[in-house]
Design an enzyme around this catalytic site. Sequence first.
Site, PDB file in Angstrom:
ATOM      1  N   GLY A 380      68.633  52.768  -0.902  1.00 21.03           N
ATOM      2  CA  GLY A 380      67.271  52.514  -1.354  1.00 21.03           C
ATOM      3  C   GLY A 380      66.268  53.144  -0.419  1.00 21.03           C
ATOM      4  O   GLY A 380      66.609  53.632   0.662  1.00 21.03           O
ATOM      5  N   PRO A 381      64.998  53.140  -0.804  1.00 25.94           N
ATOM      6  CA  PRO A 381      63.952  53.734   0.033  1.00 25.94           C
ATOM      7  C   PRO A 381      63.741  52.937   1.316  1.00 25.94           C
ATOM      8  O   PRO A 381      64.189  51.784   1.420  1.00 25.94           O
ATOM      9  CB  PRO A 381      62.714  53.683  -0.878  1.00 25.94           C
ATOM     10  CG  PRO A 381      63.003  52.617  -1.872  1.00 25.94           C
ATOM     11  CD  PRO A 381      64.483  52.618  -2.075  1.00 25.94           C
ATOM     12  N   PRO A 382      63.067  53.516   2.305  1.00 22.13           N
ATOM     13  CA  PRO A 382      62.820  52.793   3.560  1.00 22.13           C
ATOM     14  C   PRO A 382      61.952  51.563   3.333  1.00 22.13           C
ATOM     15  O   PRO A 382      61.085  51.531   2.447  1.00 22.13           O
ATOM     16  CB  PRO A 382      62.075  53.824   4.423  1.00 22.13           C
ATOM     17  CG  PRO A 382      62.388  55.146   3.810  1.00 22.13           C
ATOM     18  CD  PRO A 382      62.566  54.896   2.352  1.00 22.13           C
ATOM     19  N   GLY A 383      62.199  50.531   4.152  1.00 25.07           N
ATOM     20  CA  GLY A 383      61.328  49.359   4.155  1.00 25.07           C
ATOM     21  C   GLY A 383      61.634  48.308   3.112  1.00 25.07           C
ATOM     22  O   GLY A 383      60.861  47.368   2.943  1.00 25.07           O
ATOM     23  N   VAL A 384      62.776  48.431   2.392  1.00 27.33           N
ATOM     24  CA  VAL A 384      63.080  47.418   1.372  1.00 27.33           C
ATOM     25  C   VAL A 384      64.019  46.335   1.904  1.00 27.33           C
ATOM     26  O   VAL A 384      64.392  45.427   1.174  1.00 27.33           O
ATOM     27  CB  VAL A 384      63.686  48.064   0.103  1.00 27.33           C
ATOM     28  CG1 VAL A 384      62.672  48.959  -0.572  1.00 27.33           C
ATOM     29  CG2 VAL A 384      64.954  48.840   0.432  1.00 27.33           C
ATOM     30  N   GLY A 385      64.424  46.435   3.178  1.00 24.59           N
ATOM     31  CA  GLY A 385      65.207  45.344   3.779  1.00 24.59           C
ATOM     32  C   GLY A 385      66.697  45.582   3.860  1.00 24.59           C
ATOM     33  O   GLY A 385      67.458  44.629   3.929  1.00 24.59           O
ATOM     34  N   THR A 387      68.596  47.034   6.322  1.00 30.57           N
ATOM     35  CA  THR A 387      69.186  46.696   7.625  1.00 30.57           C
ATOM     36  C   THR A 387      69.147  45.201   7.880  1.00 30.57           C
ATOM     37  O   THR A 387      70.135  44.605   8.332  1.00 30.57           O
ATOM     38  CB  THR A 387      68.441  47.446   8.746  1.00 30.57           C
ATOM     39  OG1 THR A 387      68.485  48.849   8.478  1.00 30.57           O
ATOM     40  CG2 THR A 387      69.085  47.171  10.091  1.00 30.57           C
ATOM     41  N   SER A 703      63.868  67.744 -13.404  1.00 35.74           N
ATOM     42  CA  SER A 703      63.202  66.707 -14.197  1.00 35.74           C
ATOM     43  C   SER A 703      61.733  67.006 -14.473  1.00 35.74           C
ATOM     44  O   SER A 703      61.082  66.262 -15.214  1.00 35.74           O
ATOM     45  CB  SER A 703      63.320  65.355 -13.490  1.00 35.74           C
ATOM     46  OG  SER A 703      62.641  65.359 -12.257  1.00 35.74           O
ATOM     47  N   LYS A 746      61.005  56.001 -10.508  1.00 34.28           N
ATOM     48  CA  LYS A 746      59.898  56.775 -11.080  1.00 34.28           C
ATOM     49  C   LYS A 746      58.912  55.867 -11.813  1.00 34.28           C
ATOM     50  O   LYS A 746      57.692  56.032 -11.710  1.00 34.28           O
ATOM     51  CB  LYS A 746      60.439  57.843 -12.032  1.00 34.28           C
ATOM     52  CG  LYS A 746      61.204  58.965 -11.330  1.00 34.28           C
ATOM     53  CD  LYS A 746      61.792  59.961 -12.339  1.00 34.28           C
ATOM     54  CE  LYS A 746      62.539  61.082 -11.642  1.00 34.28           C
ATOM     55  NZ  LYS A 746      63.147  62.038 -12.598  1.00 34.28           N
TER      56      LYS A 746
END
Length: 803
Positions: A380-385, A387, A703, A746
Amino acid sequence: MNKNEPHDINENDIEVEASNDLVEVKKSEYPEKLSVLPLRNIVVFPQMMVPLTIGRESSLSLIDEVASGNKLLMVTAQLDPDVEDPQYEDLYHFGTICRVLRMVRYPNNTAMAVVQGLSRAEILGPIREKPYIIAQVDPKRSINEADADDIELQALAKQVSQKFQEAANMSQSVPMEAQSAIINISEPGHLADFVTAQLEIKVESKQEILETLDVSKRLFETLRLLEHELEILEVGSRIHSEVKDELDRAMQERYLREQMEAIRRELGEGDNPEIVELAGRIKKAKMPDDVFKEADRELERLSQLYATSPEYNVIRTYLDWLVSLPWKKSSKDKLDLVRARKILDQDHYGLETIKERLLEYIAVLKLTKNLKSPILCFVGPPGVGKTSLGQSIARALGRKFVRMSLGGVRDEAEIRGHRRTYIGALPGRIIQGIKRAGTNNPVYMLDEIDKLGMDFRGDPASALLEVLDPAQNDSFSDHYLDVPFDLSNVMFVTTANSLDTIPGPLRDRMEIIELPGYTELEKLNIGKNYLQPRQLKAHGLSKRQLKMTDDAMLKLIGGYTREAGVRNLERQLANICRKAAFNIVGGDAKSVNVDENKLEELLKSPIFFSEMAERTSRSGVAVGLVWTPVGGDILFIEATKMRGKGKLTLTGQLGEVMQESAQAALSVVRSKAFELGIDYEEFNKYDIHIHAPAGGIPKDGPSAGVTLVTTLTSLFLDKPIVPELAMTGEITLRGVVLPVGGVRDKVLAAHRAGVKQVILPYRNEKDLDEVAPEVRDELTFHFVESIDEVIDLALELHIAVPV
């Protein structure tokens, strides 16, 4: 067990005595309602006195109440000894009515009570369950107890007594007092109870004897248990004899070694204290046999070397690593689903897929007791928890947590270690992490696995193939240790922003779980319930000193952060807390209330704003949706034309695939020029320039095909696209719209940017199931199969197909 910690009834705390001086209580004197004391791994029989150690709060309240009253209570065993707060359904419904003879309270909030079994009894049903169980009981008498002169009964009793004496003589666990006491027992039923109590058998077997009211059947079942115990003791005796022969040979070898040591001492070569210490540590390390042999061989080599020898320190360090690893030491898993769910919800909002997967693992582990740990990969993208989820999983399971960052790792030796032939060699970071954890079953997080490198020193991703393969990692071989170490109990959790850079074989070994970006509503909840309280605590503020309205939080999310995760949101909240602390300490304010106006006063003007209307108000501009490793985003594609000869120019750091999409888009527009009402000569009179702003960021992928076609059509028709509309989809030369990936991210990006309508390929409709309902409800989706439908929707242009 630590004596200062409260603990509960356990078979290790029990000594069973037989006594003829029993307190007589008639059946008519037993009350119909009795307090029920749950026991762990213990079955108390009538006519026996048993000391019990009590530590649970409810059990202490019960024993205090009983000791100060009629001293009668009901004791029964738990079905599962691991249940901390047993209820009525967690107990056997057949137990023993007991009298409390003596009770002593200890300073560490525990107590010891001596109870005397009086009568078997059945629990008919609970009357209440808090603070402890009170139930209606029905005392039971033994059947055929009065027929003591029955020859068959006497024969059974004699057989039981003889077999018990045989077992007692072969076993060291039966105390001498029990062997003496059995001679004085005349009642057959009591004899069966007493013998059963002495046997080291399962609670279920003892409970079965307790529930058997027919004395003949009870004696017969006890005899069967004794026969089984005797078989085990005889096999054990045979094994002991064989082992003794082996030991005799070992003793002879040891004697010769001691003679050698004596000769060495005479020569002034006394025992090396370091060697003696290492030998003791090797014995205590509980290594597997093959590892123990290797350690013993290296220790023998070490004993032959002088301390000044260069090889001495190499072997010494190697043995230190071997004895310090947790070969057999494991954390006990906490398999309480309610507790695990509570911990996961405390630490993270949403993420239901991951939470359900972990709870399923705990449930299966509780049933099987032996389950290989899964290899999970959070993408997933950074900062979603991602770790912090690893830490929550470790806390929920009651395991140690180890984290290893793989970002930028290029050397295979980081994973497998260096061979001992190199100076300064050490084990790889996998083994180092296991040593730090101190247990062989930690939760081991391999962070940023998608950022592994590779150069002349080897390929770390290939080294991880063995580590992350449940079929192989039970014998993982580190180059430094050169002996197998079992990693099958380790729960490996990896994280990545993208799967594209992870090699296929490595990706195949992991269970991929995708973490989407957060919606505004999810960010609002996370900000209010997780981030803001954490920042208030970090800045020494109370909830009364800093209050923030929901509207202000939403403005902070939309105007000052634009991300899939919540890292920037937490930074901005920290910024607000610092400014509030300054106002409170340096000014006259006692508290700060942050609304939308106060937010702008503290953080100045918003950083982000919707530019959809401004950018798309002119022809030749369309809005595409793209996926990046840090989440979804919108992409403006602009086109202009100028006098020339039909040359196509592409700028904006477009990748090779996207450049080919632009050429295909131009071909599609040219092929449909007549249908669209475009003068075909314009393609020869004008040069076309297509640009994707934010030129410093590389862009690629197929795309953007439909967006490019729409941009060119808008340019040649000089007609702006519909406001607040975004699109994605690959295009073919025939005008067919093909499905694309990353639809969930998206759509979330479109929602964050203020888009109201989204055009998607028809075959991507199923992907909307992954999008949060609150996002789907605020957007209008159009599912298309051909470019004609796209142009019609984007430009409100009905394409007339010629007959």
